[in-house]
Scaffold this active site. Structure first.
Site, PDB file in Angstrom:
ATOM      1  N   GLY A  15       0.845  -1.197   0.000  1.00 23.95           N
ATOM      2  CA  GLY A  15       0.000   0.000   0.000  1.00 23.95           C
ATOM      3  C   GLY A  15       0.875   1.239   0.000  1.00 23.95           C
ATOM      4  O   GLY A  15       1.966   1.263  -0.566  1.00 23.95           O
ATOM      5  N   SER A  17      -0.246   4.376  -1.001  1.00 22.45           N
ATOM      6  CA  SER A  17      -0.675   5.408  -1.947  1.00 22.45           C
ATOM      7  C   SER A  17      -1.321   6.595  -1.246  1.00 22.45           C
ATOM      8  O   SER A  17      -1.424   7.677  -1.824  1.00 22.45           O
ATOM      9  CB  SER A  17      -1.676   4.829  -2.956  1.00 22.45           C
ATOM     10  N   GLY A  19      -3.108   8.017   2.943  1.00 21.86           N
ATOM     11  CA  GLY A  19      -3.372   7.767   4.357  1.00 21.86           C
ATOM     12  C   GLY A  19      -2.156   7.537   5.220  1.00 21.86           C
ATOM     13  O   GLY A  19      -1.104   8.175   5.060  1.00 21.86           O
ATOM     14  N   TYR A 166     -13.784  -8.916  10.155  1.00 25.25           N
ATOM     15  CA  TYR A 166     -12.732  -7.906  10.136  1.00 25.25           C
ATOM     16  C   TYR A 166     -11.797  -8.068  11.328  1.00 25.25           C
ATOM     17  O   TYR A 166     -10.572  -7.965  11.196  1.00 25.25           O
ATOM     18  CB  TYR A 166     -13.337  -6.503  10.127  1.00 25.25           C
TER      19      TYR A 166
END
Length: 277
Positions: A15, A17, A19, A166
């Site tokens: 990841g 990209s 945040g 989750y």
């Protein structure tokens, strides 16, 4: 904390990209670190900010070197190719960050098998496989770290029952990381988990966890970036196998004023993140 402690260090991150992942990358880039991003977002998305290419450009602008590797963390081939590219480009790997994660708070009866599998594949399997691919190179590094953005194992009924799928996926990330810590305790590789005490103002919060109204009650991703930087800057042998909270990490380093990470008008209204009591 040493000045530019991460200069010349190479970080491989899933990841990144946008945040929290991007914030961690930019903080390391300010030291002069090399960042390898493995992410799927190559084109602008209407519901998401940034792409792997805009993130790489920001890393370069911040003072680091970036390698954007478009790939799927569910693919063993993509993971292997990204790690190989990191070695070819930068000569080694010092830090592995398991940042990629799928968030779905659906209840058991509402969650279809496909979305369940997606969370398990990205969150748990992705964490295990990226860590595994980086480990042979981390074992050669001077101060190696594995860091997963996953929560403490809070087994109260409140969290077990809130969104079991989750919860299972995020706890799986944590267990995979603690397993690395235990298995490689004699190899000098630190493996820890980091989680925010409060909500963090990211696309996940604005899109899935309360909407734009929740953003003022969240802290900036910079608090997670500063906490991660503190972890990476420490000697790996001093701390491993821990589930850490951002605020606690920074308190140990001497931070006493956390208002810099939030909207002053809502400092007293901050909302605790999932799995934090």
């Amino acid at each position: 904390m040493p000045t530019r402690a991460l200069a010349g260090k190479t970080i491989v991150m899933s990841g990144g990209s946008r945040g929290i992942g991007q914030a961690i990358a930019l903080r390391a880039a300010a030291d002069g670190a090399n960042i390898v991003l493995i992410a799927k977002t190559t084109e602008p998305h209407p519901g998401l900010t940034g792409t792997i290419h805009t993130a790489a450009a920001a890393i370069e602008a911040a003072g680091g070197r970036a390698l954007a590797f478009p790939g799927d963390i569910r693919s063993d081939t993509d993971i292997a190719d990204a790690v190989e590219a990191a070695i070819e480009t930068f000569g080694g790997i010092d830090i592995c960050v398991n940042n990629a994660s799928v968030l779905n708070l659906a209840s058991t009866l509402e969650l279809d098998p496909k979305r369940y599998d997606l969370m398990q594949d990205v969150n748990v399997r992705g964490t295990f496989q990226l860590s595994r691919a980086c480990l042979p190179h981390l074992l050669k590094a001077d101060n190696p770290h594995v860091l997963s953005l996953s929560p403490p194992l809070n087994l109260t009924p409140r969290w077990l029952g809130a969104h079991p799928a989750y919860t299972l996926a995020k706890f799986g990330m944590t267990i995979a990381t603690l397993g690395v810590a235990a298995e490689f305790a004699g190899g000098g590789v630190a493996a820890n988990c980091l989680w925010p005490r409060t909500l963090i103002a990211t696309d996940a919060v604005s899109n899935l966890m309360g909407g734009t109204e929740a953003v003022p009650r969240a802290r900036s991703p910079k608090i997670m970036a500063d906490a991660a930087h503190a972890i990476f800057s420490s000697e790996s042998w001093t701390r491993t196998g821990a589930t850490l909270i951002d605020e606690d990490v920074l308190r140990v380093g001497g931070t006493v004023d956390f208002s810099i990470y939030s909207d002053p008008a809502h400092e007293g209204d901050l909302e605790l993140d999932l799995f934090v009591d």
